[in-house]
Design a protein around this motif. Sequence first.
Motif, short mmCIF file in Angstrom:
data_model
loop_
_atom_site.label_atom_id
_atom_site.label_comp_id
_atom_site.label_asym_id
_atom_site.label_seq_id
_atom_site.Cartn_x
_atom_site.Cartn_y
_atom_site.Cartn_z
N TYR A 46 0.68 -1.17 -0.13
CA TYR A 46 -0.35 0.27 -0.13
C TYR A 46 0.94 1.24 0.38
CZ TYR A 46 -3.98 -3.17 0.95
OH TYR A 46 -5.04 -4.03 1.18
N ARG A 47 1.65 1.67 0.23
CA ARG A 47 3.49 2.59 0.46
C ARG A 47 4.22 1.33 0.19
NH1 ARG A 47 1.89 5.80 4.92
NH2 ARG A 47 3.69 6.51 4.79
N HIS A 49 8.16 3.18 -1.31
CA HIS A 49 9.78 4.50 -1.80
C HIS A 49 10.52 4.25 -2.18
CE1 HIS A 49 8.77 5.58 2.77
NE2 HIS A 49 7.04 6.10 2.20
N ARG A 77 -1.45 3.30 -2.71
CA ARG A 77 -2.32 4.24 -2.32
C ARG A 77 -1.08 5.58 -2.43
NH1 ARG A 77 -4.99 -0.19 -2.36
NH2 ARG A 77 -7.35 0.21 -1.95
N HIS A 78 0.37 4.97 -1.33
CA HIS A 78 1.18 5.93 -1.25
C HIS A 78 2.16 5.43 -2.32
CE1 HIS A 78 3.49 8.65 1.87
NE2 HIS A 78 4.07 7.71 1.75
N GLU A 80 6.64 7.53 -2.69
CA GLU A 80 7.23 8.33 -2.05
C GLU A 80 7.92 8.74 -2.92
OE1 GLU A 80 9.49 9.46 1.95
OE2 GLU A 80 7.07 9.22 2.44
N LEU A 102 -3.68 5.57 -6.38
CA LEU A 102 -2.50 6.07 -5.45
C LEU A 102 -3.74 7.31 -5.10
CD1 LEU A 102 0.04 6.31 -4.96
CD2 LEU A 102 0.77 7.91 -7.42
N ASN A 103 -2.98 7.57 -4.02
CA ASN A 103 -4.26 8.57 -3.59
C ASN A 103 -3.04 9.99 -2.75
OD1 ASN A 103 -5.41 10.07 -0.18
ND2 ASN A 103 -6.50 9.86 -1.82
N GLU A 104 -2.03 9.96 -2.68
CA GLU A 104 -0.67 10.31 -1.47
C GLU A 104 0.22 10.12 -2.62
OE1 GLU A 104 0.63 11.72 2.56
OE2 GLU A 104 -0.56 10.25 2.55
N VAL A 106 4.38 12.01 -2.46
CA VAL A 106 5.44 13.22 -1.25
C VAL A 106 6.99 12.90 -2.55
CG1 VAL A 106 7.10 12.62 0.90
CG2 VAL A 106 4.17 12.12 0.43
N PRO A 141 -5.74 9.12 3.51
CA PRO A 141 -4.83 8.01 3.11
C PRO A 141 -3.82 7.23 3.44
CG PRO A 141 -4.02 10.52 2.79
CD PRO A 141 -5.09 10.64 3.54
N ASP A 142 -3.54 7.08 4.55
CA ASP A 142 -2.59 7.05 5.21
C ASP A 142 -3.46 5.64 6.16
OD1 ASP A 142 0.13 9.45 6.25
OD2 ASP A 142 -0.15 7.94 4.56
#
Length: 518
Positions: A46-47, A49, A77-78, A80, A102-104, A106, A141-142
């Motif tokens: 979900y995240r 980087h 979703r997140h 970075e 995707l919602n966020e 960074v 979103p987290d």
Amino acid sequence: MNSLLNDSNKAFTNRNVTNRDHDTQTTPTVKQQVMDIIPLCLPYLYRLHLHNCSCRELAHAIFKDGTIPDILLNNIRHLEFHNLRDNGVDFACQIISNSIQLNEIVMRYTKINTKEAFDRILNVISTERYDQGFTKDKLCPDIVNNNHKVLQATNKTVISSHKMLQNSQATMSSIEVLCLSSYWMDDGLVKSLCKTLTTWYSLKCLKIIDNGFGILCTNGIKQILQSLIQSRKKSQLYGLHIEQNFFQEQDENYLAELINTNSSYSSFKVLALSDVNITVKQASTLFQSIDNSRIKKLKKITITANIDGDITAKALGNMLIHCDSIELCHLPCCGLTESTSEAILKSLQNRQKYQNLVSLNMEGNSLNNIGIGIINSIIRTNNLRYLNLSSCFQAEITEDFIRCIRGCHSLLYLNLSHNKIDDNGIARLSCIFNKPVSNISIRSIDISVNNITISGLKNLASCLKSLLPWRLKWIDISGNYFNDQFEETTSQFNLLTSVLTADNINRVNIFADYVSMM
């Protein structure tokens, strides 16, 4: 005989070299193994980087020859990016455009220097993408809901997912949170960002951190706020975070206008101004404007600036009273005196009708006995989980404060560092951990830099030892006076470590000051 032995040794040696060469050719490198594993993990992530180079490698691994379908990115979703450069923008765009949930986004330490490359990635970020019908919490979103679907890494699932994608193209998904951190932008890049913000109607939260506004681009904050004001005529903004940037004159008026553009019951929920050079006058104007707009849904406010002053404190207090839904109030290092701190805390205390405050940070502000008494009242009437009173106490810790902390069954984190609590204060604090402990919820406590000696450490360790089993996860005892008694300090430190370890906790972080011991 010797010649035969020499020939056999040579043959054996050549065979070993051949085997080593063969192993070298057939054994994949660590990098190859990682890139082979990543596509199998993607359906469960979900995240994600990515560094600039890893961004290129991942794009190659997913999209090369079409062997691994882009459907694998559906659950991200997140996303970075670290140190993203011009040569990684195309790969980043490819990943973003195929991450349809995707919602966020960074972007930290970005090195995109050309306006063309920045325009390309902004265009992809602000463009709506097709959704597969998965559910998600748009405001947070987290947070991943239990009903999120996870695609399995099998060919059958991938095929069915492609069919689902083709059959649900009426539903759209868009990125709602953008964070630009440690990315210094000149006038040209700021203009590109503003152009995107003007038409980016799905944007809900913007975070701009350490962007050189006021230095490299003098009026960067003003331009961004004006663009957001223009776009808010068609949509609502729920969060704004400005950190380590310079405010210019009249910027507070544009910020107030942006907030006032929302209706009285709008979705504006988060305001953070951290490490900004906002003046007392600017802060007063901003707080008065927010109070006049009657934004009822504000949930989180974070201010890290010099806002000391009776007028400013009164304006902030009035604003907090009228915010029915405030859950987080962080005012660290704001230069508040005892009187101004008292005025603000009274406003939080007078919100007895709305007992929903879960996080309070007054670090670095002066509190007298009256202020501590008000905090005791706030603790009693709210379900606090986070309480930071570092560098706040001007007097001894009272018994009433200890009883309030002990009676707060929701509190998870307590910070009392830099308060000169000394051994007498530790003796009082130890009462928090007296039996019975079934209702005590504290998991983390910071008592660093408090003039605690070996006697206080021994008292704390003995108290915790008598409470097993205990659920404390983290304790900070650094910066105290343990230096002069090496053997006894080591003994008590080991005792404290063994006490916490004996309780089978997940993680032990104990920091002791061994400056003179090393």
